[in-house]
Design an enzyme around this catalytic site. Structure first.
Site, PDB file in Angstrom:
ATOM      1  N   GLU A  36      50.731  77.176-143.719  1.00  0.00           N
ATOM      2  CA  GLU A  36      50.833  76.169-142.665  1.00  0.00           C
ATOM      3  C   GLU A  36      50.327  74.833-143.188  1.00  0.00           C
ATOM      4  OE1 GLU A  36      51.933  75.505-139.504  1.00  0.00           O
ATOM      5  OE2 GLU A  36      50.940  73.580-139.847  1.00  0.00           O
ATOM      6  N   ILE A  52      55.990  77.362-120.589  1.00  0.00           N
ATOM      7  CA  ILE A  52      56.691  78.285-119.685  1.00  0.00           C
ATOM      8  C   ILE A  52      57.298  79.446-120.466  1.00  0.00           C
ATOM      9  CG2 ILE A  52      58.613  78.527-118.060  1.00  0.00           C
ATOM     10  CD1 ILE A  52      58.290  75.516-117.485  1.00  0.00           C
ATOM     11  N   HIS A  54      60.096  81.430-120.030  1.00  0.00           N
ATOM     12  CA  HIS A  54      61.240  81.283-119.129  1.00  0.00           C
ATOM     13  C   HIS A  54      61.697  82.638-118.596  1.00  0.00           C
ATOM     14  CE1 HIS A  54      61.779  77.012-119.305  1.00  0.00           C
ATOM     15  NE2 HIS A  54      61.599  77.038-120.612  1.00  0.00           N
ATOM     16  N   LYS A 259      66.505  71.122-119.016  1.00  0.00           N
ATOM     17  CA  LYS A 259      66.398  71.833-117.743  1.00  0.00           C
ATOM     18  C   LYS A 259      65.951  70.894-116.637  1.00  0.00           C
ATOM     19  CE  LYS A 259      65.297  75.994-120.307  1.00  0.00           C
ATOM     20  NZ  LYS A 259      65.106  75.315-121.626  1.00  0.00           N
ATOM     21  N   ILE A 344      64.660  75.543-133.564  1.00  0.00           N
ATOM     22  CA  ILE A 344      64.126  76.362-132.461  1.00  0.00           C
ATOM     23  C   ILE A 344      63.690  75.451-131.324  1.00  0.00           C
ATOM     24  CG2 ILE A 344      62.571  78.244-131.852  1.00  0.00           C
ATOM     25  CD1 ILE A 344      64.558  78.948-134.122  1.00  0.00           C
ATOM     26  N   CYS A 409      30.824  72.624-122.128  1.00  0.00           N
ATOM     27  CA  CYS A 409      31.725  71.733-121.392  1.00  0.00           C
ATOM     28  C   CYS A 409      31.495  71.934-119.903  1.00  0.00           C
ATOM     29  CB  CYS A 409      33.173  72.050-121.773  1.00  0.00           C
ATOM     30  SG  CYS A 409      34.400  71.202-120.777  1.00  0.00           S
ATOM     31  N   CYS A 411      32.905  70.211-117.338  1.00  0.00           N
ATOM     32  CA  CYS A 411      34.096  70.116-116.482  1.00  0.00           C
ATOM     33  C   CYS A 411      34.810  71.468-116.398  1.00  0.00           C
ATOM     34  CB  CYS A 411      35.074  69.092-117.037  1.00  0.00           C
ATOM     35  SG  CYS A 411      34.430  67.448-117.242  1.00  0.00           S
ATOM     36  N   CYS A 444      36.498  64.707-117.702  1.00  0.00           N
ATOM     37  CA  CYS A 444      35.876  63.670-118.547  1.00  0.00           C
ATOM     38  C   CYS A 444      36.500  63.620-119.937  1.00  0.00           C
ATOM     39  CB  CYS A 444      34.360  63.845-118.602  1.00  0.00           C
ATOM     40  SG  CYS A 444      33.752  64.908-119.934  1.00  0.00           S
TER      41      CYS A 444
HETATM   42  C1  LIG Z   1      58.270  68.863-124.420  1.00  0.00           C
HETATM   43  C2  LIG Z   1      58.660  70.282-124.784  1.00  0.00           C
HETATM   44  C3  LIG Z   1      58.579  71.275-123.821  1.00  0.00           C
HETATM   45  C4  LIG Z   1      58.941  72.582-124.151  1.00  0.00           C
HETATM   46  N1  LIG Z   1      58.749  73.557-123.219  1.00  0.00           N
HETATM   47  C5  LIG Z   1      59.032  74.831-123.534  1.00  0.00           C
HETATM   48  C6  LIG Z   1      58.775  75.855-122.602  1.00  0.00           C
HETATM   49  O1  LIG Z   1      58.216  75.623-121.537  1.00  0.00           O
HETATM   50  N2  LIG Z   1      59.138  77.112-122.932  1.00  0.00           N
HETATM   51  C7  LIG Z   1      59.752  77.410-124.106  1.00  0.00           C
HETATM   52  O2  LIG Z   1      60.097  78.555-124.303  1.00  0.00           O
HETATM   53  N3  LIG Z   1      59.952  76.466-125.049  1.00  0.00           N
HETATM   54  C8  LIG Z   1      59.589  75.191-124.795  1.00  0.00           C
HETATM   55  N4  LIG Z   1      59.750  74.217-125.731  1.00  0.00           N
HETATM   56  C9  LIG Z   1      60.254  74.586-127.053  1.00  0.00           C
HETATM   57  C10 LIG Z   1      59.157  75.220-127.901  1.00  0.00           C
HETATM   58  O3  LIG Z   1      57.953  74.472-127.844  1.00  0.00           O
HETATM   59  C11 LIG Z   1      59.639  75.336-129.344  1.00  0.00           C
HETATM   60  O4  LIG Z   1      60.904  75.938-129.344  1.00  0.00           O
HETATM   61  C12 LIG Z   1      58.716  76.165-130.211  1.00  0.00           C
HETATM   62  O5  LIG Z   1      57.378  75.756-130.050  1.00  0.00           O
HETATM   63  C13 LIG Z   1      59.137  76.039-131.673  1.00  0.00           C
HETATM   64  O6  LIG Z   1      58.263  76.807-132.464  1.00  0.00           O
HETATM   65  P1  LIG Z   1      58.340  76.744-134.052  1.00  0.00           P
HETATM   66  O7  LIG Z   1      57.382  77.749-134.548  1.00  0.00           O
HETATM   67  O8  LIG Z   1      59.754  76.820-134.474  1.00  0.00           O
HETATM   68  O9  LIG Z   1      57.891  75.255-134.414  1.00  0.00           O
HETATM   69  P2  LIG Z   1      56.429  74.645-134.621  1.00  0.00           P
HETATM   70  O10 LIG Z   1      55.496  75.072-133.569  1.00  0.00           O
HETATM   71  O11 LIG Z   1      56.604  73.182-134.826  1.00  0.00           O
HETATM   72  O12 LIG Z   1      55.948  75.321-135.953  1.00  0.00           O
HETATM   73  C14 LIG Z   1      56.362  74.860-137.222  1.00  0.00           C
HETATM   74  C15 LIG Z   1      55.132  74.768-138.101  1.00  0.00           C
HETATM   75  O13 LIG Z   1      55.535  74.446-139.412  1.00  0.00           O
HETATM   76  C16 LIG Z   1      54.571  73.588-139.975  1.00  0.00           C
HETATM   77  N5  LIG Z   1      55.218  72.853-141.076  1.00  0.00           N
HETATM   78  C17 LIG Z   1      56.077  71.824-141.017  1.00  0.00           C
HETATM   79  N6  LIG Z   1      56.426  71.429-142.252  1.00  0.00           N
HETATM   80  C18 LIG Z   1      55.769  72.244-143.120  1.00  0.00           C
HETATM   81  C19 LIG Z   1      55.712  72.328-144.528  1.00  0.00           C
HETATM   82  N7  LIG Z   1      56.399  71.488-145.317  1.00  0.00           N
HETATM   83  N8  LIG Z   1      54.922  73.286-145.086  1.00  0.00           N
HETATM   84  C20 LIG Z   1      54.214  74.147-144.317  1.00  0.00           C
HETATM   85  N9  LIG Z   1      54.226  74.095-142.961  1.00  0.00           N
HETATM   86  C21 LIG Z   1      55.003  73.158-142.381  1.00  0.00           C
HETATM   87  C22 LIG Z   1      54.177  72.692-138.819  1.00  0.00           C
HETATM   88  O14 LIG Z   1      52.913  72.089-139.037  1.00  0.00           O
HETATM   89  C23 LIG Z   1      54.180  73.665-137.661  1.00  0.00           C
HETATM   90  O15 LIG Z   1      52.907  74.216-137.411  1.00  0.00           O
HETATM   91  C24 LIG Z   1      59.403  72.894-125.446  1.00  0.00           C
HETATM   92  C25 LIG Z   1      59.446  71.894-126.414  1.00  0.00           C
HETATM   93  C26 LIG Z   1      59.062  70.601-126.108  1.00  0.00           C
HETATM   94  C27 LIG Z   1      59.054  69.560-127.159  1.00  0.00           C
END
Ligand SMILES: Cc1cc2nc3c(=O)[nH]c(=O)nc-3n(C[C@H](O)[C@H](O)[C@H](O)COP(=O)(O)OP(=O)(O)OC[C@H]3O[C@@H](n4cnc5c(N)ncnc54)[C@H](O)[C@@H]3O)c2cc1C
Length: 506
Positions: A36, A52, A54, A259, A344, A409, A411, A444
């Site tokens: 990471e 959420i 979903h 959504k 994703i 904390c 709060c 706070c």
């Molecule tokens: C505003 C918003 C609301 C959302 N609400 C929902 C919801 O309610 N429900 C839902 O199901 N989904 C929701 N989503 C979507 C959901 O958050 C994402 O689909 C999900 O978190 C993606 O996970 P991930 O592991 O693919 O990405 P990430 O969580 O971004 O994980 C990728 C990781 O890779 C690391 N990384 C990047 N580059 C490198 C590198 N070169 N070397 C090593 N590590 C690296 C990053 O630091 C990060 O930790 C929402 C998204 C947003 C933006």
């Protein structure tokens, strides 16, 4: 020089996708390392979202995200039982404000029924208002969906990572992948060599779960054709004063790119409104904007008219990683051993446990031998949440362990025992501590508890307080002062100093 050690699987990225995969692989006799970039897991998109799980209704069944949505929902229910993160099965009320939206919400309900989502009910306006009295009184109708839930996404991902680690997965933070060696023309099936500033990592299989940066990492592996565009979502968190304004997640009839703006009762009893959905160019642009706030509140007030901007206590933005296809991009690539788990976007958090199982199947198809270990433990001790306990239980906890009698904390009623426990489970930064315990998340916003958190972190990590950061990198909070002033003999206001003569620098 001896032969390098080759790991079975290198997982790149410790978000919801990387950590649930790490945990799924931890049941097999494998050598798995997760790399990471940030100081802790869950510091990417997985920390800044609506939280959420979903219901399973929303994504079309002919897409991968749609197929994994409801199985992922079930997966989180099970993970919650095994690991004990904040989780509330609040359900969803999908609202048609106007008559014209009734057909849309019914087609979404039918889409869910076709995908096997149980318990959906079309509701009359009166049924919806009986359940949610603060809804717009002119609504045209609604759909009730019992399967939706809310979680603390960062806490959940951090505990999933902790569970993977307890079962033997190695998690290495502050390991940004900066290069991947090209295919060796003489040995095309040789292990992949992934470089971070700390050195090379060799893996038979590499999973690209790097969220917003998955296109750049795929390009490093010589895999072209993937583009990730960030789609920003702003969210606004309201004061606990308005707790109970809604009991379920209130959805509008959706729009093509999102959504819509939701009103969300969070696990912690606060209300959150958002998100927006706008494409941006900068993968680091997590600013909130006046226009975003205006849009969120205008849309949210269509659903719940009494919502008021003056109740906002915190705001943030997250960026959805959106691939060209608009769907998840998951599977083997032309580079042998290099597997994408990219693009994703929502409902990626929800889908993650099912996506992890899907990736395990892909790895097996690609030739990874999966032999279950005999000592895999799917459970882990559930974190104690002092604030959620009855007064009698709180007294008992404090009598057994005086660290529960010391509030860090005020709060959010977080005790020293919880802070120390979080540090023992991997918290290394002020934000990591906050996400795990809620210390600093209340009204706070850390004004009272930051110093205690800093000193407990410094003690737990055995570093000077000047080495503790807010979120890793150079986000230090306390700095040494060369020009340390003499204490004011008159007793006037002085910055609070620690033993090393450091002062708090905001
Ligand atoms: C505003 C918003 C609301 C959302 N609400 C929902 C919801 O309610 N429900 C839902 O199901 N989904 C929701 N989503 C979507 C959901 O958050 C994402 O689909 C999900 O978190 C993606 O996970 P991930 O592991 O693919 O990405 P990430 O969580 O971004 O994980 C990728 C990781 O890779 C690391 N990384 C990047 N580059 C490198 C590198 N070169 N070397 C090593 N590590 C690296 C990053 O630091 C990060 O930790 C929402 C998204 C947003 C933006």
């Amino acid at each position: 020089m001896g032969e390098p050690h080759v790991h079975d699987v290198l997982i790149l990225g410790g978000g919801a996708v990387g950590t649930t995969l790490a945990r799924a692989l931890s049941r097999f006799d494998l050598d798995v390392v997760l790399l990471e970039a940030e100081a802790e897991v869950a510091f990417g998109v997985s920390k800044a979202n609506s939280g959420i799980i979903h219901s399973g209704l929303h994504a079309p069944g002919d897409t991968l995200k749609g197929r994994l949505e409801y199985p992922g929902n079930r997966g989180w229910h099970q993970l919650h039982e095994e690991l004990g993160f904040g989780f509330a099965p609040v359900g969803e009320t999908l609202v048609a404000v106007e008559e014209a939206e009734l057909a849309t919400i019914e087609s979404i309900r039918q889409q869910g029924v076709d995908k096997g989502v149980p318990g959906t009910q079309p509701w009359t306006p009166q049924q919806a208002l009986d359940a949610e009295p603060n809804l717009n009184r002119d609504l045209a109708g609604a759909v009730w969906v019992p399967t939706a839930a809310v979680i603390n996404p960062y806490e959940a991902v951090m505990l999933v990572a902790d569970a993977a680690q307890r079962n033997g997965v190695r998690i290495e933070v502050e390991q940004p992948v900066i290069a991947i060696d090209p295919v060796d023309a003489h040995r095309p099936d040789a292990p992949l060599i992934v470089h971070t500033p700390a050195g090379p990592w060799h893996g038979r299989y590499v999973i690209n779960a790097t969220g917003l940066f998955a296109d750049e990492v795929a390009a490093m592996a010589g895999v072209p054709g993937l583009t990730i565009r960030p789609r920003k979502g702003e969210e606004y968190l309201l004061d606990r004063r308005v707790e109970g304004l809604v009991h379920s997640i209130v959805f509008p009839a959706p729009r093509p790119t999102s959504k819509g703006t939701l009103v969300i009762p969070t696990v912690d009893g606060t209300i959150m409104v958002g998100p927006t959905a706008h494409e941006v160019d900068d993968k680091w642009d997590t600013s909130t904007t006046e226009e975003g706030a205006a849009e969120v509140f205008a849309n949210a007030r269509r659903l719940v008219p009494v919502l008021n901007e003056r109740d906002v206590i915190a705001e943030f933005a997250g960026l959805r990683p959106v691939a060209q296809t608009g769907d998840f991009v998951v599977g083997p690539t032309e580079r042998p051993g290099f597997i994408n788990a990219a693009g994703i976007l929502s409902p990626g958090l929800t889908a993650a446990p099912a996506l992890a199982d899907h990736l395990v199947d892909i790895l097996a198809d690609q030739g990874l031998a999966l032999v279950e270990t005999t000592d895999w433990d799917p459970t882990a001790p559930h974190p104690v949440r002092f604030a959620g306990r009855s007064t009698d239980e709180q007294r008992r906890l404090a009598a057994d362990d005086p660290r529960y009698a010391r509030l860090v904390c005020r709060c959010e009623l977080v005790t020293e025992a919880e802070v120390r426990e979080a540090i023992s489970r991997g918290a290394r930064t002020l934000d990591g501590l906050k996400f795990r315990t809620r210390a600093g998340m209340g009204r706070c916003q850390g004004a009272f508890c930051t110093w205690s958190c800093l000193t407990l972190l410094a003690e737990g990590l055995d570093v000077p307080v000047t080495a503790v950061t807010k979120r890793g990198g150079d986000s230090w909070i306390v700095c040494e002062r060369d020009d340390q002033p003499e204490p004011d003999a008159t007793g006037g206001d002085q910055p609070e100093l620690d033993a090393a003569g450091s002062s708090v620098a905001w």
